[in-house]
Design an enzyme around this catalytic site. Structure first.
Site, PDB file in Angstrom:
ATOM      1  CD  GLU A 107      -2.760  -1.199   2.482  1.00 26.17           C
ATOM      2  OE1 GLU A 107      -2.357  -0.528   3.456  1.00 26.17           O
ATOM      3  OE2 GLU A 107      -3.763  -1.940   2.524  1.00 26.17           O
ATOM      4  CB  SER A 193      18.000  -6.856  -9.728  1.00 27.66           C
ATOM      5  OG  SER A 193      17.522  -5.974  -8.747  1.00 27.66           O
ATOM      6  CB  SER A 330       7.411  -6.583  -8.390  1.00 20.69           C
ATOM      7  OG  SER A 330       7.302  -6.024  -9.698  1.00 20.69           O
TER       8      SER A 330
END
Length: 443
Positions: A107, A193, A330
């Site tokens: 959020e 990553s 994601s």
């Protein structure tokens, strides 16, 4: 070269031309032998029938499971886990903590207060259950959905939030994007990553641990645990890493989270064959497939895998943990663009590692609705408190962008620092340095 000189080379400990591995010592075929004795196919029987192996004709590798989706043990006569109820409650609370934090931080990213985030919904049992079987001295190479591993190994809310906001308390000194955690102890290498880069690194690190143990028997036995998704198993580094580990007999446990999707690519479009587990068998690695939504099964499989990895001087193990990625890949992803919403909702209702363990706890009289509500409320408050504190902290000094690459800052880096300082001092209105420790003085 004379025969005498060749013989001298053959007797040399460096060359040892006449030495072959024991399993290849009978390469020569004896008359009437019924099997191949070539180095690449030892103990393969001869046959006059030409038959190609079709994987669809072979049985699939079974999936190890301890309890069903209702939290009931499938074999009431099985031996106990050897884990106390208090520890199992800790597992549950750690999974719950990850879930609560994921909701808050997702959020927050949508509100623009965080640049990026990845949630672990549906996979908490894999990370917490496997990490529970490790020791603090074991070394971990994670991908980016192993929040539960960090939680189980003692990462605090302050640690999580400091990394997410890249503030001055971040272990990585603000140099990495969010969700790329790292820990000096217990040993968890910083997440990167690019997919699968950690797999060959883990194999090499495990081989290093093996050599250290041989040189110093007083060092406690350690393994490397390497986590990745089934999408990463499509990378070349996966195959290189497993082959390195197999040929060097490295004490590493590979944990593949097969959650059904690699970003937007479902498994049916990623590979053919019997999942990822079949590849471990192909590399000569001890392999098991486990129900990733069953934390008991994950824990037992990891505990035994660790034992195997340390046996016979060390050898690799592959665990394929089956789950379902309930969340979007994601915050940069909308998974409903490539899968039906009803599919996700069906999995939420049908199976979930948190709900399954909660049912077991309730069946044992260890949990109830009141405890659930109180625990979730407290966790959410704790997350929001740590969130606010981390968001207000200053960023590390700008100088940290140049340090730790080499033991000492190079002349080139020094020149770059001076040039950056000159630009910041020349155009102070263009750069707001109040959020950094020491401002321009921190260079």
């Amino acid at each position: 070269m004379s025969l005498n000189l060749l013989g001298r080379f053959a007797r040399s400990p460096r060359v040892a031309l006449n030495r072959v591995p024991r399993r290849w010592s009978s390469i020569s075929q004896r008359p009437g032998s019924d099997r191949v004795q070539f180095p690449g196919a030892v103990n393969s029987k001869f046959t006059t029938e030409m038959s190609f192996i079709n994987p669809t004709d072979l049985p699939s590798i079974p999936t190890f499971r301890v309890m069903n989706s209702d939290g009931e043990l499938l074999d009431p006569n099985r031996k106990p886990l050897g884990v106390s109820n208090e520890e199992i409650l800790t597992w549950y609370k750690n999974m719950l903590a990850v879930s609560v934090m994921d909701v808050v931080m997702f959020e927050a990213q949508r509100q623009g207060r965080l640049s990026f985030y990845m949630v672990s919904a549906g996979e908490e049992g894999i990370s917490v259950g496997s990490a529970a079987a490790l020791t603090p001295d074991d070394v971990v190479f994670a991908q980016y959905r192993e929040t539960g591993v960090f939680q189980q190994r003692g990462f605090t809310l302050k640690d999580f939030m400091s990394q997410l906001f890249a503030n001055c308390n971040d272990n990585g000194r603000g140099r990495n994007m969010p969700v790329h955690y790292g820990s000096k102890y217990p040993r968890i290498h910083a997440i990167s990553s690019p997919l699968a880069t950690q797999i060959p690194q883990a194999s090499g690190a495990a081989y290093a641990l093996k050599l250290q143990s041989l040189q110093n028997p007083d060092i406690p036995p350690r393994i490397v645990a390497c986590y990745f998704g089934e999408g990463a198993a499509s990378e070349g580094d996966f195959h290189a890493g497993l082959n390195i580990a197999a040929t060097r007999s490295s004490p590493v446990v590979f944990i593949c989270r097969n959650n059904g999707y690699a970003i937007s690519t479902p498994t049916l479009e990623q590979y053919r064959g019997d999942g990822i587990a079949s590849r471990g068998v192909g590399y000569g690695i001890d392999t098991i497939r486990v129900d990733g939504n069953d934390i008991f099964a994950v824990y037992e499989a990891m505990q035994e895998a660790r034992r195997i990895a340390l046996s016979d001087g060390g050898r690799p193990v592959l665990i394929e943990a089956m789950s379902y990625r309930v969340s979007h890949h994601s915050t940069s992803d909308d998974s409903f663009a490539y899968r039906a919403r009803v599919e996700v909702e069906d999995w939420k209702r049908r199976d979930n590692p948190i709900i399954r363990l909660r049912k077991w706890l309730e069946n044992q009289g260890l949990w109830n609705e009141d405890l659930e509500r109180e625990t979730r409320d407290k966790m959410r408050k704790d997350v929001l408190k740590a969130f606010g504190e981390a968001e207000r902290e200053k960023k590390p000094p700008i100088r940290e962008a140049f340090t730790d690459v080499y033991e000492e800052i190079t002349e080139e880096a020094e020149a770059q620092m001076k040039e950056l300082k000159r630009i910041l001092e020349t155009y102070p209105d263009e750069y707001d340095l109040r959020q950094y420790q020491d401002g321009v003085k921190g260079i």
